[in-house]
Design an enzyme around this catalytic site. Structure first.
Site, PDB file in Angstrom:
ATOM      1  N   HIS A  14     -88.213  13.589  57.433  1.00 16.31           N
ATOM      2  CA  HIS A  14     -88.241  13.215  56.020  1.00 16.31           C
ATOM      3  C   HIS A  14     -89.018  14.202  55.151  1.00 16.31           C
ATOM      4  O   HIS A  14     -89.087  14.029  53.939  1.00 16.31           O
ATOM      5  CB  HIS A  14     -88.868  11.815  55.869  1.00 16.31           C
ATOM      6  CG  HIS A  14     -87.921  10.714  56.238  1.00 16.31           C
ATOM      7  ND1 HIS A  14     -87.240  10.700  57.427  1.00 16.31           N
ATOM      8  CD2 HIS A  14     -87.538   9.610  55.567  1.00 16.31           C
ATOM      9  CE1 HIS A  14     -86.480   9.611  57.478  1.00 16.31           C
ATOM     10  NE2 HIS A  14     -86.641   8.936  56.355  1.00 16.31           N
TER      11      HIS A  14
ATOM     12  N   HIS B 254     -48.305  25.247  52.046  1.00 19.98           N
ATOM     13  CA  HIS B 254     -49.566  24.815  51.433  1.00 19.98           C
ATOM     14  C   HIS B 254     -50.200  25.887  50.548  1.00 19.98           C
ATOM     15  O   HIS B 254     -50.489  25.637  49.382  1.00 19.98           O
ATOM     16  CB  HIS B 254     -50.560  24.381  52.511  1.00 19.98           C
ATOM     17  CG  HIS B 254     -51.982  24.367  52.047  1.00 19.98           C
ATOM     18  ND1 HIS B 254     -52.529  23.308  51.383  1.00 19.98           N
ATOM     19  CD2 HIS B 254     -52.959  25.319  52.120  1.00 19.98           C
ATOM     20  CE1 HIS B 254     -53.785  23.588  51.072  1.00 19.98           C
ATOM     21  NE2 HIS B 254     -54.074  24.802  51.503  1.00 19.98           N
TER      22      HIS B 254
ATOM     23  N   GLU C 113     -75.887   9.139  48.926  1.00 21.60           N
ATOM     24  CA  GLU C 113     -76.440  10.208  48.082  1.00 21.60           C
ATOM     25  C   GLU C 113     -75.346  11.126  47.538  1.00 21.60           C
ATOM     26  O   GLU C 113     -75.373  11.543  46.382  1.00 21.60           O
ATOM     27  CB  GLU C 113     -77.461  11.040  48.872  1.00 21.60           C
ATOM     28  CG  GLU C 113     -78.708  10.279  49.299  1.00 21.60           C
ATOM     29  CD  GLU C 113     -78.519   9.512  50.601  1.00 21.60           C
ATOM     30  OE1 GLU C 113     -77.418   9.600  51.195  1.00 21.60           O
ATOM     31  OE2 GLU C 113     -79.466   8.824  51.037  1.00 21.60           O
TER      32      GLU C 113
ATOM     33  N   HIS D 153     -51.379  28.110  45.758  1.00 17.12           N
ATOM     34  CA  HIS D 153     -50.902  26.963  46.537  1.00 17.12           C
ATOM     35  C   HIS D 153     -49.691  26.310  45.883  1.00 17.12           C
ATOM     36  O   HIS D 153     -49.840  25.430  45.033  1.00 17.12           O
ATOM     37  CB  HIS D 153     -52.034  25.939  46.670  1.00 17.12           C
ATOM     38  CG  HIS D 153     -53.267  26.499  47.309  1.00 17.12           C
ATOM     39  ND1 HIS D 153     -54.153  27.315  46.633  1.00 17.12           N
ATOM     40  CD2 HIS D 153     -53.755  26.367  48.563  1.00 17.12           C
ATOM     41  CE1 HIS D 153     -55.129  27.658  47.453  1.00 17.12           C
ATOM     42  NE2 HIS D 153     -54.923  27.101  48.626  1.00 17.12           N
TER      43      HIS D 153
HETATM   44  C1  LIG Z   1     -64.697  20.673  51.280  1.00 16.93           C
HETATM   45  C2  LIG Z   1     -63.520  21.566  51.512  1.00 16.93           C
HETATM   46  N1  LIG Z   1     -63.245  21.968  52.757  1.00 16.93           N
HETATM   47  C3  LIG Z   1     -62.208  22.808  53.000  1.00 16.93           C
HETATM   48  C4  LIG Z   1     -61.438  23.262  51.983  1.00 16.93           C
HETATM   49  C5  LIG Z   1     -60.315  24.267  52.236  1.00 16.93           C
HETATM   50  N2  LIG Z   1     -59.022  23.557  52.057  1.00 16.93           N
HETATM   51  C6  LIG Z   1     -58.308  23.669  50.933  1.00 16.93           C
HETATM   52  S1  LIG Z   1     -56.973  22.649  50.924  1.00 16.93           S
HETATM   53  C7  LIG Z   1     -57.345  22.069  52.460  1.00 16.93           C
HETATM   54  C8  LIG Z   1     -56.558  20.982  53.105  1.00 16.93           C
HETATM   55  C9  LIG Z   1     -55.156  20.931  52.719  1.00 16.93           C
HETATM   56  O1  LIG Z   1     -54.620  19.667  53.027  1.00 16.93           O
HETATM   57  P1  LIG Z   1     -54.398  18.595  51.909  1.00 16.93           P
HETATM   58  O2  LIG Z   1     -55.663  18.206  51.321  1.00 16.93           O
HETATM   59  O3  LIG Z   1     -53.579  17.533  52.524  1.00 16.93           O
HETATM   60  O4  LIG Z   1     -53.562  19.366  50.813  1.00 16.93           O
HETATM   61  P2  LIG Z   1     -52.034  19.787  50.880  1.00 16.93           P
HETATM   62  O5  LIG Z   1     -51.918  20.868  51.884  1.00 16.93           O
HETATM   63  O6  LIG Z   1     -51.278  18.575  51.280  1.00 16.93           O
HETATM   64  O7  LIG Z   1     -51.734  20.250  49.517  1.00 16.93           O
HETATM   65  C10 LIG Z   1     -58.484  22.685  52.959  1.00 16.93           C
HETATM   66  C11 LIG Z   1     -59.035  22.429  54.309  1.00 16.93           C
HETATM   67  C12 LIG Z   1     -61.760  22.805  50.686  1.00 16.93           C
HETATM   68  N3  LIG Z   1     -61.076  23.194  49.620  1.00 16.93           N
HETATM   69  N4  LIG Z   1     -62.775  21.942  50.493  1.00 16.93           N
END
Ligand SMILES: Cc1ncc(C[n+]2csc(CCOP(=O)(O)OP(=O)(O)O)c2C)c(N)n1
Ligand SMILES: [Mg+2]
Length: 674
Positions: free
Chosen positions: A482, A271, A420, A41
């Site tokens: 529960h 990304h 939680e 990334h």
């Molecule tokens: C709980 C979770 N869901 C999905 C993902 C997969 N995932 C990695 S980065 C991302 C989103 C990217 O957007 P952002 O957080 O704004 O990061 P940016 O692209 O701006 O670096 C997702 C959905 C993850 N890492 N964790």
């Protein structure tokens, strides 16, 4: 002025040209490493490079020569996908373990540069992140631990927790729990830098989100502001202000994802995939970066190394402060920080066990746990308890334990609220901070709400202890919403997690001892709401539960024809069934199985001996069968649940679902063919 002196001006900003070149070093390394790995990334490291450069060169207190220095500031990359940001920083700042070779081996087997940051792989990485939102939750726990220890030890604990969080971190539900808790506790040493780039994987954030994050944080009691996250002066003054705040701070830093990339900057395409040769060439031109891949010009590297050397003085000063602390207090600080239990721990456990044996009580294991906690929390002052609004039901607050608040951080009980997930994430941060052993409380059925954090505690090897009560249909009238049925199996499926289900007060104490001694992993204590007879009435100095399974009621004479294996509340049912079978001349033994995981760790001969060679093996647990075949064999008889529970007084439910001594005896007899 030498290059090194330039970065030692603290906290005055660097001149812009120097700053840009330092930030571009991060950008170039991120592009190159992702390209070489053919995955990763680049967008976040490139967009957030200015934030990181300002933070690490002017504010963050750390010393690469001693990555685990207790009073260092913590930096949490909650957006773990941006791992190359962190690895580039560690390399540039001079962390010994982070060589350029490791950067070149980004995302490859055996490197210390895994896809997402792992604290147990890489010195300088504070926590394991990747599942979005978790790092923010961890950071809240670290900030709690810092205030708590500062209240107990004074100025040898005096640091900040910084978080870099992305859109995704703030969209995840756990962030709301974390933010609310931090705001409530007024954790003013916590500073969140929000990488406000308006982009996530699917595209612009506007596809799925229209929250005003600044207002959201303000509503939770934070100090929040919005800045240009590409402007080093603005970043520096916002951090300086945040450090003066009496509340936790959030700085929304407007950035451009993939900053510097000619066609991909500002787009989701930057990304999470390599740029390709053309885009990288264009980015190098745009950023004015002429160095070859993985090369950092000597002057820039020396500025960075100078920034890395900046914290040495602070660490030395801290060592002097520590040396001035009276020896017993210093020793206590070191003990807690190292995670060693106090010397008197084993004696306290033994003395209490003797008392339990001398005065047997038929009580619920949750009550037995409260009684044990009275002794254990007195012996182990680093235990910090809590509950997600079920304090009276979970029995996690022993008498006299004060509640933590913004005006009393020294107190040892946390009302986590109905949060939680936030609780479990914060506990991970507390354990990683070191100096405290967090334990929690909720209902076992809500382990689902904690699961993502429990999994990470297991992966990262953190000592957190979850007290999970109301562990079966035995909770009765609250009904199937529960009543956990699949939760024991689901938790047992998590590697490196100990699931402990004691059957009486003595086993409860032993399980607590195991959980506390389990330095490198989390534990769940599954405890009953309903009363149970005390089965253990003979003193054993040894911790019998530590074997995972042991014969609690041997055959009365000679070879047993039936072996009944049971856990927790079902062990006493098994013992009653044994009486019925013995009365019919069918010799039976009962094995208590407080922990599948510990039993699996015993050597094969021990396991064989415990399992024995009776004609029939029966398993009894008020839960689903999954996992039991490893103990009773696929031809074993299982008495438990096959679906959801129901709402009724618990004794009616046990009868209704056929988890009774009579039913167990019948099942064994029918399998024997008698
Ligand atoms: C709980 C979770 N869901 C999905 C993902 C997969 N995932 C990695 S980065 C991302 C989103 C990217 O957007 P952002 O957080 O704004 O990061 P940016 O692209 O701006 O670096 C997702 C959905 C993850 N890492 N964790
Ligand atoms: Mg984003």
């Amino acid at each position: 002025m030498s290059a090194t002196a330039a970065v030692q001006r603290d906290p005055a900003p660097l001149n812009r040209a120097e700053h840009d070149r330092m930030a571009n070093a991060i950008r170039a390394l991120a592009m190159d490493a992702v390209e070489q790995a053919k995955s990763g990334h680049p967008g976040l490291p490139m967009g957030a490079a200015d934030i990181a450069t300002v933070l690490f060169t002017q504010f963050l207190k750390f010393d690469p020569a001693d990555p685990y220095w207790p009073d260092r500031d913590r930096f949490i990359l909650s957006a773990g996908h941006g791992s190359m940001l962190l690895y580039a920083l560690l390399y540039l700042l001079g962390y010994e373990a982070m060589t350029i070779e490791q950067i070149k081996r980004f995302r490859h087997l055996g490197s210390n540069t895994p896809g997402h940051p792992e604290n147990f792989e890489t010195p300088g990485v504070e926590t394991t992140t990747g599942p979005l939102g978790q790092g923010l939750g961890n950071a809240v726990g670290m900030a709690i631990a810092e205030r708590h220890l500062a209240a107990q030890f004074g100025d040898i604990v005096d640091h900040h927790t910084y978080v870099l969080a992305s859109d995704g971190d703030l969209m995840e539900g756990v962030s709301q729990e974390a933010i609310a808790l931090a705001g409530h506790l007024r954790l003013n040493r916590l500073i969140v830098l929000f990488d406000d780039n308006g982009i996530s994987i699917d595209g612009p954030l506007s596809l799925a989100d229209s929250v005003d994050q600044v207002k959201r944080f303000e509503a939770a009691g934070w100090n929040a502001t919005r800045i240009d996250g590409q402007d080093p002066q603005a970043i520096a003054s916002a951090i300086a202000n945040a450090k003066k705040s009496d509340r936790p701070s959030m700085i929304a830093c407007k950035t451009t994802i993939g900053f510097g990339a000619p066609t991909k900057a500002g787009k989701a395409s930057s990304h999470g995939s390599p740029f390709g040769a053309d885009e990288i060439k264009g980015a190098r031109e745009k950023l004015g970066w002429a160095a070859a891949p993985f090369e950092v010009p000597a002057d820039i590297l020396s500025w960075w190394r100078g920034a890395g050397a900046r914290g040495r003085e602070a660490r030395k000063a801290w060592e002097q402060r520590l040396a001035a602390v009276p020896m017993d207090k210093r020793g206590e600080f070191a003990r807690r920080h190292n995670g060693d239990l106090p010397l008197g721990f084993a004696d306290a456990v033994r003395a209490f066990k003797e008392k339990l044996i001398a005065e047997p009580k038929d009580i619920a294991t949750r009550v037995a746990s409260e009684n044990a906690l009275g002794v254990l929390t007195a012996a182990v002052p680093e235990m910090v308890g809590g509950s997600a609004d079920l304090t009276g039901s979970n029995n996690t607050r022993p008498k006299g334990m004060a509640a933590m608040s913004a005006s009393d951080y020294a107190a040892r009980f946390i009302h986590y609220g109905i949060r939680e997930h936030g609780m479990a994430a914060a506990m991970n941060g507390m354990a990683l901070h070191r100096g405290v052993i967090p334990y929690s409380g909720t209902f076992l059925v809500f382990s689902d709400y904690c699961r993502p954090s429990i999994r990470l505690a297991a992966l990262a090897g953190e000592r957190v202890i979850h007290v999970m009560t109301h562990d079966s249909i035995g909770l009765g009238e609250d009904g199937p919403t529960h009543q956990p049925v699949e939760h024991l199996a689901a938790l047992r499926a998590i590697p490196n997690l100990l699931v402990l289900r004691p059957c009486d007060p003595v086993e409860t104490l032993e399980c607590w001892q195991i959980a506390l001694e389990q330095k490198d992993g989390p534990s769940v204590l599954a405890l009953t709401r309903q009363n149970l007879p005390q089965l253990r009435q003979e003193m054993a100095t040894r911790n019998l539960c530590a074997a995972g399974a042991y014969e609690i009621a041997p055959s009365i004479a000679g070879q047993a024809r039936v072996s009944i294996f049971a856990t927790g509340s079902e062990v006493s049912i098994a013992v009653e069934a044994k009486k019925l079978l013995d009365a019919k001349g069918v010799l039976t033994r009962v094995i208590s199985v407080p922990s599948f995981e510990l039993f699996a760790l015993s050597d094969a001969a021990t396991r064989r001996a415990v399992i024995g060679n009776a004609a029939v093996n029966v398993g009894v647990e008020a839960a689903v069968r999954q996992g039991w075949d490893a103990i009773i064999g696929s031809d074993g008889v299982f008495v438990g649940m096959t679906g959801f529970g129901a709402s009724a007084p618990y004794k009616d439910l046990y009868r209704h679902f056929g988890i009774t001594p009579e039913r167990v005896a019948e099942a064994a007899l029918s399998k024997l063919g008698t």
